[in-house]
Design a protein around this motif. Structure first.
Motif, mmCIF file in Angstrom:
data_model
loop_
_atom_site.group_PDB
_atom_site.id
_atom_site.type_symbol
_atom_site.label_atom_id
_atom_site.label_comp_id
_atom_site.label_asym_id
_atom_site.label_seq_id
_atom_site.Cartn_x
_atom_site.Cartn_y
_atom_site.Cartn_z
ATOM 1 N N LEU A 54 -8.313 12.569 -26.032
ATOM 2 C CA LEU A 54 -9.154 13.358 -25.138
ATOM 3 C C LEU A 54 -8.620 14.787 -24.986
ATOM 4 O O LEU A 54 -9.406 15.722 -24.818
ATOM 5 C CB LEU A 54 -9.305 12.664 -23.791
ATOM 6 N N SER A 55 -7.316 14.975 -25.061
ATOM 7 C CA SER A 55 -6.744 16.332 -25.059
ATOM 8 C C SER A 55 -7.220 17.102 -26.286
ATOM 9 O O SER A 55 -7.589 18.277 -26.206
ATOM 10 C CB SER A 55 -5.216 16.284 -25.052
ATOM 11 N N ASP A 60 -11.021 21.094 -28.368
ATOM 12 C CA ASP A 60 -12.063 21.341 -29.368
ATOM 13 C C ASP A 60 -13.398 21.725 -28.729
ATOM 14 O O ASP A 60 -14.399 21.852 -29.417
ATOM 15 C CB ASP A 60 -12.225 20.099 -30.246
ATOM 16 N N GLY A 61 -13.427 21.872 -27.398
ATOM 17 C CA GLY A 61 -14.631 22.374 -26.758
ATOM 18 C C GLY A 61 -15.346 21.413 -25.827
ATOM 19 O O GLY A 61 -16.294 21.805 -25.150
ATOM 20 N N PHE A 62 -14.907 20.162 -25.756
ATOM 21 C CA PHE A 62 -15.541 19.218 -24.836
ATOM 22 C C PHE A 62 -14.913 19.405 -23.459
ATOM 23 O O PHE A 62 -13.974 18.742 -23.078
ATOM 24 C CB PHE A 62 -15.419 17.782 -25.350
ATOM 25 N N ASN A 63 -15.473 20.366 -22.729
ATOM 26 C CA ASN A 63 -14.857 20.849 -21.499
ATOM 27 C C ASN A 63 -15.308 20.119 -20.248
ATOM 28 O O ASN A 63 -14.849 20.432 -19.161
ATOM 29 C CB ASN A 63 -15.149 22.340 -21.343
ATOM 30 N N PHE A 64 -16.199 19.132 -20.372
ATOM 31 C CA PHE A 64 -16.740 18.482 -19.185
ATOM 32 C C PHE A 64 -16.734 16.967 -19.344
ATOM 33 O O PHE A 64 -17.283 16.439 -20.318
ATOM 34 C CB PHE A 64 -18.164 18.969 -18.934
ATOM 35 N N LEU A 65 -16.107 16.285 -18.397
ATOM 36 C CA LEU A 65 -16.153 14.823 -18.333
ATOM 37 C C LEU A 65 -17.342 14.459 -17.453
ATOM 38 O O LEU A 65 -17.285 14.590 -16.231
ATOM 39 C CB LEU A 65 -14.861 14.265 -17.745
ATOM 40 N N VAL A 85 -15.093 3.771 -20.866
ATOM 41 C CA VAL A 85 -16.031 4.636 -21.572
ATOM 42 C C VAL A 85 -16.009 6.026 -20.940
ATOM 43 O O VAL A 85 -16.192 6.169 -19.732
ATOM 44 C CB VAL A 85 -17.458 4.050 -21.518
ATOM 45 N N TYR A 86 -15.784 7.038 -21.781
ATOM 46 C CA TYR A 86 -15.748 8.431 -21.357
ATOM 47 C C TYR A 86 -16.942 9.152 -21.989
ATOM 48 O O TYR A 86 -17.103 9.122 -23.210
ATOM 49 C CB TYR A 86 -14.460 9.113 -21.834
ATOM 50 N N HIS A 87 -17.761 9.809 -21.180
ATOM 51 C CA HIS A 87 -18.882 10.606 -21.673
ATOM 52 C C HIS A 87 -18.490 12.075 -21.542
ATOM 53 O O HIS A 87 -18.307 12.578 -20.429
ATOM 54 C CB HIS A 87 -20.146 10.342 -20.851
ATOM 55 N N LEU A 88 -18.354 12.754 -22.686
ATOM 56 C CA LEU A 88 -17.909 14.142 -22.696
ATOM 57 C C LEU A 88 -19.041 15.065 -23.145
ATOM 58 O O LEU A 88 -19.906 14.670 -23.924
ATOM 59 C CB LEU A 88 -16.725 14.320 -23.654
ATOM 60 N N LEU A 89 -18.983 16.297 -22.666
ATOM 61 C CA LEU A 89 -20.004 17.288 -22.985
ATOM 62 C C LEU A 89 -19.337 18.607 -23.346
ATOM 63 O O LEU A 89 -18.380 19.023 -22.692
ATOM 64 C CB LEU A 89 -20.921 17.486 -21.772
ATOM 65 N N SER A 90 -19.848 19.227 -24.396
ATOM 66 C CA SER A 90 -19.450 20.591 -24.736
ATOM 67 C C SER A 90 -20.588 21.497 -24.303
ATOM 68 O O SER A 90 -21.668 21.464 -24.889
ATOM 69 C CB SER A 90 -19.213 20.725 -26.247
ATOM 70 N N HIS A 91 -20.352 22.299 -23.270
ATOM 71 C CA HIS A 91 -21.384 23.213 -22.790
ATOM 72 C C HIS A 91 -21.690 24.296 -23.827
ATOM 73 O O HIS A 91 -22.831 24.684 -24.009
ATOM 74 C CB HIS A 91 -20.957 23.876 -21.476
ATOM 75 N N GLU A 92 -20.661 24.762 -24.494
ATOM 76 C CA GLU A 92 -20.835 25.849 -25.458
ATOM 77 C C GLU A 92 -21.706 25.428 -26.635
ATOM 78 O O GLU A 92 -22.601 26.154 -27.054
ATOM 79 C CB GLU A 92 -19.464 26.306 -25.955
ATOM 80 N N ARG A 93 -21.439 24.243 -27.189
ATOM 81 C CA ARG A 93 -22.182 23.781 -28.370
ATOM 82 C C ARG A 93 -23.348 22.857 -28.021
ATOM 83 O O ARG A 93 -24.073 22.438 -28.909
ATOM 84 C CB ARG A 93 -21.220 23.059 -29.316
ATOM 85 N N VAL A 94 -23.467 22.508 -26.753
ATOM 86 C CA VAL A 94 -24.503 21.581 -26.284
ATOM 87 C C VAL A 94 -24.436 20.291 -27.108
ATOM 88 O O VAL A 94 -25.413 19.850 -27.714
ATOM 89 C CB VAL A 94 -25.918 22.213 -26.330
#
Length: 182
Positions: A54-55, A60-65, A85-94
């Motif tokens: 996860l680090s 790598d851009g997944f800045n939101f849990l 289960v972890y749901h991650l989101l990259s705001h920059e790359r959507v």
């Protein structure tokens, strides 16, 4: 009108694909499977390296849990009894990614990711309270929904549906309707 091909045919060319490929190269013994279905990429891995993975994803851009939850695989089968289960989101790359970390029944323990995302604080406490999965190095791993003296973990599949009689002493709160207030 230009038609965009389905995302599943584009997956090999996305930055997410490059991220998961680098992840598999860096952690070959930990990553069990990478799959894509319904435009969502899922990583399945051994839980012991969850903090490092996860680090890597956060860098790598997944800045939101977005969410952290658990599944009891008792009747479903699977690699281990529990899955966090972890749901991650990259705001920059959507882009979104789902990371599933398998945890053994004998020692339900994972490293805490609260140091990466402060939102994990309450989410890990909820998983601990309802499933009994502990998070190592969590700053305040205490029950969040059940009383401190509660014995058991109610979302485990081997917990009785009707409970173990804990509720017989709970106070009954009378609910008022709008008509009762007048």
């Amino acid at each position: 009108m230009i038609r965009r091909p389905p995302r599943s045919t584009l997956f090999p060319y996305t930055t997410l694909f490059r991220s998961t490929t680098r992840l598999q190269e860096k952690f070959p013994d930990t990553v069990l499977e990478v799959s894509e279905e319904n435009d969502e990429v899922t990583l399945q891995l051994k839980g012991s390296s969850i903090l490092e993975i996860l680090s890597f994803l956060k860098a790598d851009g997944f800045n939101f849990l977005a969410d952290l939850t658990a599944v009891d695989n008792l009747t479903l089968g699977g690699n281990e009894r529990f899955t966090v289960v972890y749901h991650l989101l990259s705001h920059e790359r959507v882009e979104r990614i789902v990371v599933k970390a398998y945890v053994s029944e004998e020692k339900p323990l994972l490293p805490s990711v609260e140091s990466l995302w402060k939102t994990a604080d309450w989410q890990e406490r909820e998983v601990y309270d309802l499933f009994g999965i502990e998070f190592e190095s969590h700053p305040n791993l205490i029950r969040i929904m059940n009383p401190d003296e509660f014995n058991g973990y109610p979302l485990r599949k081997d917990f009785p549906r009707q409970g173990r009689g804990e509720r017989k002493d709970f106070p009954i709160v009378e609910r008022m309707t709008r008509g009762d207030r007048e």
